[in-house]
Design a protein around this motif. Structure first.
Motif, short mmCIF file in Angstrom:
data_model
loop_
_atom_site.label_atom_id
_atom_site.label_comp_id
_atom_site.label_asym_id
_atom_site.label_seq_id
_atom_site.Cartn_x
_atom_site.Cartn_y
_atom_site.Cartn_z
N HIS A 76 0.81 -1.22 0.00
CA HIS A 76 0.00 0.00 0.00
C HIS A 76 0.85 1.27 0.00
CE1 HIS A 76 0.93 -0.74 4.22
NE2 HIS A 76 0.69 0.53 4.45
N LYS A 77 2.15 1.14 0.18
CA LYS A 77 3.04 2.29 0.23
C LYS A 77 3.75 2.57 -1.10
CE LYS A 77 3.79 2.01 5.16
NZ LYS A 77 4.76 2.02 6.24
N SER A 78 3.38 1.87 -2.15
CA SER A 78 4.05 2.08 -3.44
C SER A 78 3.05 2.15 -4.58
CB SER A 78 5.06 0.97 -3.71
OG SER A 78 4.40 -0.25 -3.92
N SER A 79 3.55 2.59 -5.72
CA SER A 79 2.73 2.66 -6.93
C SER A 79 2.47 1.25 -7.46
CB SER A 79 3.44 3.48 -8.00
OG SER A 79 4.58 2.77 -8.47
N LYS A 80 1.44 1.14 -8.27
CA LYS A 80 1.14 -0.13 -8.91
C LYS A 80 2.31 -0.60 -9.76
CE LYS A 80 -2.28 -2.45 -11.80
NZ LYS A 80 -3.51 -2.28 -12.59
N ALA A 81 2.98 0.35 -10.41
CA ALA A 81 4.11 0.00 -11.28
C ALA A 81 5.21 -0.71 -10.50
CB ALA A 81 4.67 1.27 -11.95
N LEU A 82 5.57 -0.18 -9.34
CA LEU A 82 6.62 -0.83 -8.55
C LEU A 82 6.12 -2.16 -7.99
CD1 LEU A 82 9.51 -0.63 -7.61
CD2 LEU A 82 8.72 0.59 -5.58
N GLN A 83 4.86 -2.24 -7.61
CA GLN A 83 4.29 -3.51 -7.14
C GLN A 83 4.41 -4.59 -8.22
OE1 GLN A 83 0.26 -2.98 -5.67
NE2 GLN A 83 0.81 -1.02 -4.73
N ILE A 84 4.11 -4.22 -9.45
CA ILE A 84 4.20 -5.18 -10.56
C ILE A 84 5.64 -5.64 -10.75
CG2 ILE A 84 4.01 -5.39 -13.08
CD1 ILE A 84 1.50 -3.53 -12.84
N LEU A 85 6.58 -4.70 -10.75
CA LEU A 85 7.99 -5.06 -10.91
C LEU A 85 8.43 -6.02 -9.80
CD1 LEU A 85 10.69 -4.63 -12.47
CD2 LEU A 85 11.17 -2.81 -10.84
N ILE A 86 8.06 -5.71 -8.56
CA ILE A 86 8.45 -6.57 -7.43
C ILE A 86 7.81 -7.95 -7.57
CG2 ILE A 86 8.28 -6.92 -4.93
CD1 ILE A 86 8.40 -3.83 -4.67
N ASP A 87 6.51 -8.00 -7.87
CA ASP A 87 5.84 -9.29 -8.03
C ASP A 87 6.50 -10.14 -9.11
OD1 ASP A 87 3.91 -8.98 -6.04
OD2 ASP A 87 2.34 -8.32 -7.42
N PHE A 88 6.78 -9.54 -10.27
CA PHE A 88 7.39 -10.28 -11.36
C PHE A 88 8.82 -10.70 -11.01
CE2 PHE A 88 4.61 -8.33 -15.00
CZ PHE A 88 3.51 -9.02 -14.53
N HIS A 89 9.55 -9.85 -10.30
CA HIS A 89 10.91 -10.18 -9.87
C HIS A 89 10.88 -11.39 -8.93
CE1 HIS A 89 15.07 -9.23 -8.37
NE2 HIS A 89 14.58 -9.81 -7.28
N GLU A 90 10.02 -11.35 -7.94
CA GLU A 90 9.93 -12.47 -6.97
C GLU A 90 9.41 -13.73 -7.63
OE1 GLU A 90 11.45 -12.30 -4.16
OE2 GLU A 90 11.83 -10.16 -4.41
N CYS A 91 8.45 -13.59 -8.53
CA CYS A 91 7.95 -14.76 -9.28
C CYS A 91 9.09 -15.39 -10.06
CB CYS A 91 6.82 -14.34 -10.20
SG CYS A 91 6.13 -15.70 -11.16
N ALA A 92 9.96 -14.55 -10.63
CA ALA A 92 11.10 -15.06 -11.41
C ALA A 92 12.00 -15.96 -10.57
CB ALA A 92 11.90 -13.89 -11.99
N HIS A 93 12.15 -15.64 -9.29
CA HIS A 93 12.95 -16.53 -8.43
C HIS A 93 12.34 -17.92 -8.36
CE1 HIS A 93 15.94 -13.68 -7.14
NE2 HIS A 93 15.05 -12.84 -6.63
N HIS A 94 11.01 -18.00 -8.31
CA HIS A 94 10.34 -19.30 -8.33
C HIS A 94 10.46 -19.95 -9.71
CE1 HIS A 94 8.50 -19.51 -4.36
NE2 HIS A 94 8.07 -18.26 -4.48
N GLN A 95 10.25 -19.17 -10.77
CA GLN A 95 10.25 -19.71 -12.13
C GLN A 95 11.61 -20.29 -12.53
OE1 GLN A 95 8.82 -15.96 -13.80
NE2 GLN A 95 7.07 -17.05 -14.67
N THR A 96 12.68 -19.70 -12.03
CA THR A 96 14.03 -20.13 -12.43
C THR A 96 14.63 -21.18 -11.49
OG1 THR A 96 15.03 -18.29 -11.22
CG2 THR A 96 14.54 -17.93 -13.55
#
Length: 189
Positions: A76-96
């Motif tokens: 809730h303390k960040s923009s949607k854009a940064l939330q998306i980047l963080i979610d995709f970054h963390e998902c990448a750790h699982h994907q790889t």
């Protein structure tokens, strides 16, 4: 445990939020994206908030039952854009398969490459998904650079991360092709 703690510190160090005046998104928590790990397991997401937390962060790990999860801190303390980047970054750790093998030593070349790869996958996914990728990347990088500067990262570290994300966003490769390349390179496929 060390990798979890370092990841948490790493994410916190560049995620301090200064609400961007250029953002069209105001404190709404975005819907988690679809995420499946390298073993085909669905990754779940859990939102956690702290009154004293100044940072938006994400952590990829396995929960107490061994299931893949991404914890989303103070979104809730960040923009949607940064939330998306963080979610995709963390998902990448699982994907790889990052969570399926012994973590590299903190601050090692292998650790930094793992983080660069997660950023790269996040950038490619932002470009690939049916969202306004150019706007999202621009907005996320503005916020990310501000956060990293406030935390005290050197100019060279900030510029290196920004360049990696921008170069990956420009790659002429699909998300699936890039993920397959990484999995083969890591001996996981």
């Amino acid at each position: 445990m060390k990798i979890l703690m370092f990841s948490l510190i790493f994410i916190f160090n560049f995620q301090y939020i200064v609400h961007s005046k250029t953002s069209n998104f105001k404190n709404n928590i975005s819907k988690p994206p679809s995420c499946t790990n390298s073993k085909g397991e669905k990754v779940s997401f859990k939102n956690l908030n702290s009154r004293t937390g100044r940072f938006t962060a994400g952590i990829a790990k396995r929960d107490i039952n061994g299931l893949p999860i991404i914890y989303r801190f103070n979104y809730h303390k960040s923009s949607k854009a940064l939330q998306i980047l963080i979610d995709f970054h963390e998902c990448a750790h699982h994907q790889t398969g990052d969570l399926e093998k012994k973590p590299p030593p903190q601050n090692s070349f292998e650790y930094k490459m793992k983080e660069n790869t997660a950023d790269c996958i996040a950038a490619i996914r932002i470009k690939s998904d049916n969202i306004n990728g150019k706007f999202i990347i621009k907005e996320a990088l503005i916020e990310l650079k501000k956060d990293m500067k406030i935390i005290g990262f050197s100019k060279s570290v900030i510029e290196s991360r920004e360049l990696n994300i921008k170069n990956c966003f420009k790659k002429d490769i699909s998300l699936n092709e890039y993920l397959n390349y990484i999995l083969v390179k890591r001996g996981l496929k």
